[in-house]
Write a protein that holds these residues in place. Structure first.
Motif, PDB file in Angstrom:
ATOM      1  N   ILE A 249      -4.212  13.427 -37.738  1.00  0.00           N
ATOM      2  CA  ILE A 249      -5.442  12.159 -38.577  1.00  0.00           C
ATOM      3  C   ILE A 249      -5.677  12.539 -40.104  1.00  0.00           C
ATOM      4  O   ILE A 249      -5.278  11.593 -41.333  1.00  0.00           O
ATOM      5  N   TRP A 259      -4.479   6.588 -41.242  1.00  0.00           N
ATOM      6  CA  TRP A 259      -4.501   7.542 -40.030  1.00  0.00           C
ATOM      7  C   TRP A 259      -5.460   6.872 -39.097  1.00  0.00           C
ATOM      8  O   TRP A 259      -5.341   7.590 -37.870  1.00  0.00           O
ATOM      9  N   GLU A 260      -5.998   5.461 -39.263  1.00  0.00           N
ATOM     10  CA  GLU A 260      -7.218   5.637 -38.150  1.00  0.00           C
ATOM     11  C   GLU A 260      -6.154   5.025 -37.144  1.00  0.00           C
ATOM     12  O   GLU A 260      -7.135   5.124 -35.165  1.00  0.00           O
ATOM     13  N   ARG A 263      -5.560   8.220 -34.935  1.00  0.00           N
ATOM     14  CA  ARG A 263      -6.927   8.629 -34.599  1.00  0.00           C
ATOM     15  C   ARG A 263      -7.273   8.041 -33.423  1.00  0.00           C
ATOM     16  O   ARG A 263      -7.793   8.830 -32.164  1.00  0.00           O
ATOM     17  N   LYS A 267      -7.515   9.549 -29.446  1.00  0.00           N
ATOM     18  CA  LYS A 267      -8.232   9.442 -28.920  1.00  0.00           C
ATOM     19  C   LYS A 267      -8.188   9.016 -26.602  1.00  0.00           C
ATOM     20  O   LYS A 267      -8.505   9.181 -26.381  1.00  0.00           O
ATOM     21  N   VAL A 273     -10.478  14.821 -31.696  1.00  0.00           N
ATOM     22  CA  VAL A 273     -10.832  13.778 -32.887  1.00  0.00           C
ATOM     23  C   VAL A 273     -11.456  15.074 -33.541  1.00  0.00           C
ATOM     24  O   VAL A 273     -11.114  14.024 -35.296  1.00  0.00           O
ATOM     25  N   THR A 274     -12.258  15.745 -33.074  1.00  0.00           N
ATOM     26  CA  THR A 274     -12.777  16.278 -34.058  1.00  0.00           C
ATOM     27  C   THR A 274     -12.952  17.655 -33.559  1.00  0.00           C
ATOM     28  O   THR A 274     -12.358  18.420 -33.130  1.00  0.00           O
ATOM     29  N   THR A 320     -12.694  11.267 -42.634  1.00  0.00           N
ATOM     30  CA  THR A 320     -11.698  11.041 -40.910  1.00  0.00           C
ATOM     31  C   THR A 320     -12.354  11.181 -39.562  1.00  0.00           C
ATOM     32  O   THR A 320     -11.432  11.564 -39.002  1.00  0.00           O
ATOM     33  N   VAL A 322     -13.111  14.531 -39.010  1.00  0.00           N
ATOM     34  CA  VAL A 322     -12.851  15.511 -38.204  1.00  0.00           C
ATOM     35  C   VAL A 322     -13.637  16.779 -38.176  1.00  0.00           C
ATOM     36  O   VAL A 322     -13.446  17.606 -37.274  1.00  0.00           O
TER      37      VAL A 322
END
Ligand SMILES: [Zn+2]
Length: 323
Positions: A249, A259-260, A263, A267, A273-274, A320, A322
């Motif tokens: 990401i 990058w979206e 992500r 998901k 994603v974090t 992002t 993250v």
């Protein structure tokens, strides 16, 4: 499995490396399939002590088989390489591309990334078995697949800026595997049998891409350096593919890529994603971004180009989502 390895068996024994869980579950089935030729070695960790244990067992042997999620395949692969024996990979989950690649991830070596070994002579992947593996492992496999997007862009960057060899066929093969997750994430998220088959085949194909390239370049770029650095400073937090997914990401944003989309795909397949989802504190993520390129200075990536300091790393990880 008996039919699968019979060609190389002859009258010799077959060393089968497996973790204790898998060993208990499959021992009887494998023993009868190999008609008493199996010689079992229990693998407790993906380290050199276990590689040596398998090598020691592998005298007067025709081949080594690694059965399991990750560690037994890695240990068996390196032991077979060092003993110059054929290796068969029998993955019971699909959490990373080591099931097919010519590389082995072994702990406790001076280099915190994969060692060159050789590709398996055969891969026996029972989709029914892999389907019953925990969903988290399959989501991690998706993380390792999307990482080919940033790995290939890093490879192209290195080719442009340092003149490093770049092979478009191997690169495209790796990108096709990433697309299985990007294009098919909604369908993959349910992890039905057909989706899992696609996932497994895509992971096998990335190993082939690395074999064609003769290096891990199509499969491993800045996002893998980020993941390897976290292995060092936060051992045991998160799976390889999960950390690579987070790295992808951020590196996609640094490369000015989409990058979206990465992500959103992660998901959809329920991959983290974090950093918080992996129990990773913000400062660990920042440190990994600042220092990741130092563990493999000869591998030119977007991190070598931009040399992130703490502030830039914080802003990349923050923007992002993250951290
Ligand atoms: Zn990987």
């Amino acid at each position: 499995m008996g039919e699968f390895v019979r060609e190389s068996a002859g009258r010799k024994k077959i060393v089968v490396a497996a973790g204790s869980n898998v060993l208990t579950k499959v021992r009887d089935t494998v023993d009868s399939s190999l008609r008493g030729k199996a010689y079992w070695v229990e693998v407790s960790a993906p380290d050199l002590a276990n590689v040596r244990k398998v090598m020691k067992a592998a005298s007067d042997t025709c081949c080594i088989v690694g059965v399991g999620g990750g560690k037994s395949v890695d240990v068996g692969k390196l032991a077979a390489f060092r003993k110059s024996l054929p290796f068969y990979s029998v993955p019971t989950s699909a959490s990373h591309d080591g099931i097919s690649s010519p590389f082995a991830s072994i702990r406790g070596l001076d280099k915190p990334y994969s060692l060159k070994a050789k590709p398996p002579l055969g891969i026996l992947a029972d989709v029914g078995v892999i389907c019953s593996a925990p969903r988290r492992l399959l989501a991690s496999g998706c993380g390792d697949l999307v990482s080919k997007l940033t790995a290939v862009r890093d490879w192209q960057l290195a080719h442009r800026e340092t003149g490093e060899y770049y092979g478009s066929y191997a690169a495209n093969l790796a990108l096709m595997s990433a697309d299985v997750v990007i294009e098919g994430s909604r369908r993959l998220g349910s992890f039905g049998k057909d989706s899992v088959r696609d996932l497994v085949e895509a992971l096998i194909s990335t190993g082939v891409a690395a074999g064609i390239a003769g290096s891990s370049r199509p499969c491993s770029g800045s996002e893998h350096l980020f993941s390897h650095y976290l292995d060092l400073i936060a051992p045991g937090r998160g799976l390889h593919g999960e950390k690579c997914g987070l790295g992808t990401i951020m590196m996609a944003k640094l490369q000015k890529g989409d990058w979206e989309v990465v992500r959103a795909a992660l998901k959809s397949v329920h991959a983290p994603v974090t950093a918080a989802e992996l129990g990773l504190k913000e400062d660990l993520v920042v440190e990994a971004l600042v220092r990741a390129s130092s563990i493999r200075p000869e591998r030119y990536t977007v991190l070598s180009k931009f040399k992130l300091d703490r502030q830039k790393s914080m802003s990349l990880a923050g923007s992002t989502g993250v951290i």
